[in-house]
Design a protein around this motif. Sequence first.
Motif, PDB file in Angstrom:
ATOM      1  N   THR B  11     -20.023  -8.931 -13.949  1.00  0.00           N
ATOM      2  CA  THR B  11     -19.903  -8.741 -12.504  1.00  0.00           C
ATOM      3  C   THR B  11     -18.809  -7.748 -12.135  1.00  0.00           C
ATOM      4  O   THR B  11     -18.945  -6.977 -11.182  1.00  0.00           O
ATOM      5  N   SER B 105     -14.564 -11.054 -13.419  1.00  0.00           N
ATOM      6  CA  SER B 105     -14.351 -11.408 -12.008  1.00  0.00           C
ATOM      7  C   SER B 105     -15.601 -12.048 -11.433  1.00  0.00           C
ATOM      8  O   SER B 105     -16.698 -11.910 -11.980  1.00  0.00           O
ATOM      9  N   MET B 106     -15.402 -12.774 -10.366  1.00  0.00           N
ATOM     10  CA  MET B 106     -16.505 -13.437  -9.678  1.00  0.00           C
ATOM     11  C   MET B 106     -17.166 -12.496  -8.667  1.00  0.00           C
ATOM     12  O   MET B 106     -18.305 -12.704  -8.258  1.00  0.00           O
ATOM     13  N   TYR B 107     -16.419 -11.455  -8.253  1.00  0.00           N
ATOM     14  CA  TYR B 107     -16.953 -10.451  -7.319  1.00  0.00           C
ATOM     15  C   TYR B 107     -16.748  -9.064  -7.922  1.00  0.00           C
ATOM     16  O   TYR B 107     -15.737  -8.822  -8.585  1.00  0.00           O
ATOM     17  N   ALA B 109     -15.643  -5.352  -8.697  1.00  0.00           N
ATOM     18  CA  ALA B 109     -14.389  -4.656  -8.388  1.00  0.00           C
ATOM     19  C   ALA B 109     -14.546  -3.738  -7.181  1.00  0.00           C
ATOM     20  O   ALA B 109     -13.574  -3.439  -6.497  1.00  0.00           O
ATOM     21  N   PHE B 111     -15.934  -4.435  -4.426  1.00  0.00           N
ATOM     22  CA  PHE B 111     -15.855  -5.175  -3.163  1.00  0.00           C
ATOM     23  C   PHE B 111     -14.433  -5.123  -2.603  1.00  0.00           C
ATOM     24  O   PHE B 111     -13.454  -5.124  -3.341  1.00  0.00           O
ATOM     25  N   ASP B 115     -11.767 -10.363  -6.840  1.00  0.00           N
ATOM     26  CA  ASP B 115     -10.691 -10.887  -7.673  1.00  0.00           C
ATOM     27  C   ASP B 115     -10.437  -9.986  -8.889  1.00  0.00           C
ATOM     28  O   ASP B 115      -9.578 -10.290  -9.719  1.00  0.00           O
TER      29      ASP B 115
END
Lengths: 162, 162, 162, 162
Positions: B11, B105-107, B109, B111, B115
């Motif tokens: 992700t 990360s959960m989101y 980079a 975005f 995180d």
Amino acid sequence: MKLKIFTTGGTIDKIYFDKKSQYEVGDPQAGSVLERANVVLDFEVESILRQDSLDMTAEDRRLILKAVESCPEKHIIITHGTDTMIDTATGLGKIAGKTIVLTGSMYPARFHESDAVFNLGCAVIAAQTLPPGVHIAINGRIFDPKHSRKNVEMNRFEDLDA
Amino acid sequence: MKLKIFTTGGTIDKIYFDKKSQYEVGDPQAGSVLERANVVLDFEVESILRQDSLDMTAEDRRLILKAVESCPEKHIIITHGTDTMIDTATGLGKIAGKTIVLTGSMYPARFHESDAVFNLGCAVIAAQTLPPGVHIAINGRIFDPKHSRKNVEMNRFEDLDA
Amino acid sequence: MKLKIFTTGGTIDKIYFDKKSQYEVGDPQAGSVLERANVVLDFEVESILRQDSLDMTAEDRRLILKAVESCPEKHIIITHGTDTMIDTATGLGKIAGKTIVLTGSMYPARFHESDAVFNLGCAVIAAQTLPPGVHIAINGRIFDPKHSRKNVEMNRFEDLDA
Amino acid sequence: MKLKIFTTGGTIDKIYFDKKSQYEVGDPQAGSVLERANVVLDFEVESILRQDSLDMTAEDRRLILKAVESCPEKHIIITHGTDTMIDTATGLGKIAGKTIVLTGSMYPARFHESDAVFNLGCAVIAAQTLPPGVHIAINGRIFDPKHSRKNVEMNRFEDLDA
């Protein structure tokens, strides 16, 4: 383990005021940065000062020292302006049994291309993994305040013998 | 000390393709994140794979293992999808004498509220301060891959006995 | 139709210099904003000045007037500091046959939460759809420089009879 | 003048869900974009749908048509997925006496480098300055839905005779 974060101002918290055509220290950013990163640690943010570090006085440093000494937590982050970060770090050297990590940034956290979020990530791990003592986490490294300086021209920290 | 960063997709590197109305793994982000943070360490980024971690095969993991084993560096970061990060970490457990830190990360980079940058800050310090072995740096903490899991529902890592 | 964009400085282009602990006008942002928005118009950016608009002199305004008068394009955007944008706009009132749109922003384009990108979108459409004359595009509206002012206290533009 | 904004989903509102390793249409972004840009217009946002525009049905389009027809406002923006934006626009052609502007984006508004904020700036001015009829504001231009198409390969709109 509980992480305590003291905020004192500095570039990391700066905001631009068009009304006055100048920056000023704004609300502390550390708490919202950790929340957005979905940090699962137990942490608490406390704002002590909102100073540009060039304006920091001996009285301001006594305030920081007192806050760090008297808090029950053993793992501490201080967000601070970079220009006099080493002075403040030096004054905290007498505190025993606590891992104290100072961090800050060269660009305001509100900028697209700031180093603030990265530096806070560095500081959060440093505060958990380093031995008691005073450390500076910036530019992707851990600096010993007794053997480092800010290179103002290059806008980064370096070892004294560099 | 030289830091080696291997990127494998996940992700953290995802980009949205409007043309296909879907996310895909794009260019590795770790290098540009460290550059924007003005990291003064000697570091090198090498892209091994561009996989969503759910699609990662045994062959992919052999490739990662070989790359980490054969590189001369002792301090290693691997950016990886979070869903099977623990599987890959477990497979690296046999490597001796190297500090290996997996992060992701959960989101994406790319975005605003990701995180990714924070997690890379965590990983960069973890790779320098932790003892040899395999570690996961995410959610502001260091997890031992043998005693942790991703809580998919909560979208965060946790200790196995949590 | 070709769109000409003149940049003159102002908050929209401000960057923070930690070395001096202050903001300064940096590289013009308009061109990269239009590129990121994948604008398919034929456009050209030319930097005339890099001034905070409070520091703009009569000589600076003569320079802007001359540039706008002498360019062959009929559709023109000027990025400008907001504090004296109306003064500059007024001086351009004598130019006939050209649609001139001034815009700027209250926060630097490099901030996460800036109005700069939105305002440039407003200006690009205003320069194509409005009749010849001098217009200000800001706060989501078109203002007539002869009947408006910047409300410094509220940090926004308003009609004179508001 | 009051501006009405209807949101229907599309890439502009997409969010990434790591839990499912895929994007989904999230909360409408238009309102917060206009607030951050400090828009001083009287405006109101209403969410009608949360559809990827490829999934939009005839029933969905009837819903949009009804909402636009029955609202009292004369200046209307519709945020919409780009893939079938022209189909929806065509269906709105029968509405008389209202300036209707469709916009959207090729990248989610939550991305650092999205075209969403710029396109909303374009749409806000277009809705105020264009004559009654149906218009598309994207790629820095106004397109007539009867004479344009999305070039999927190039990821941008173009005139039919281009």
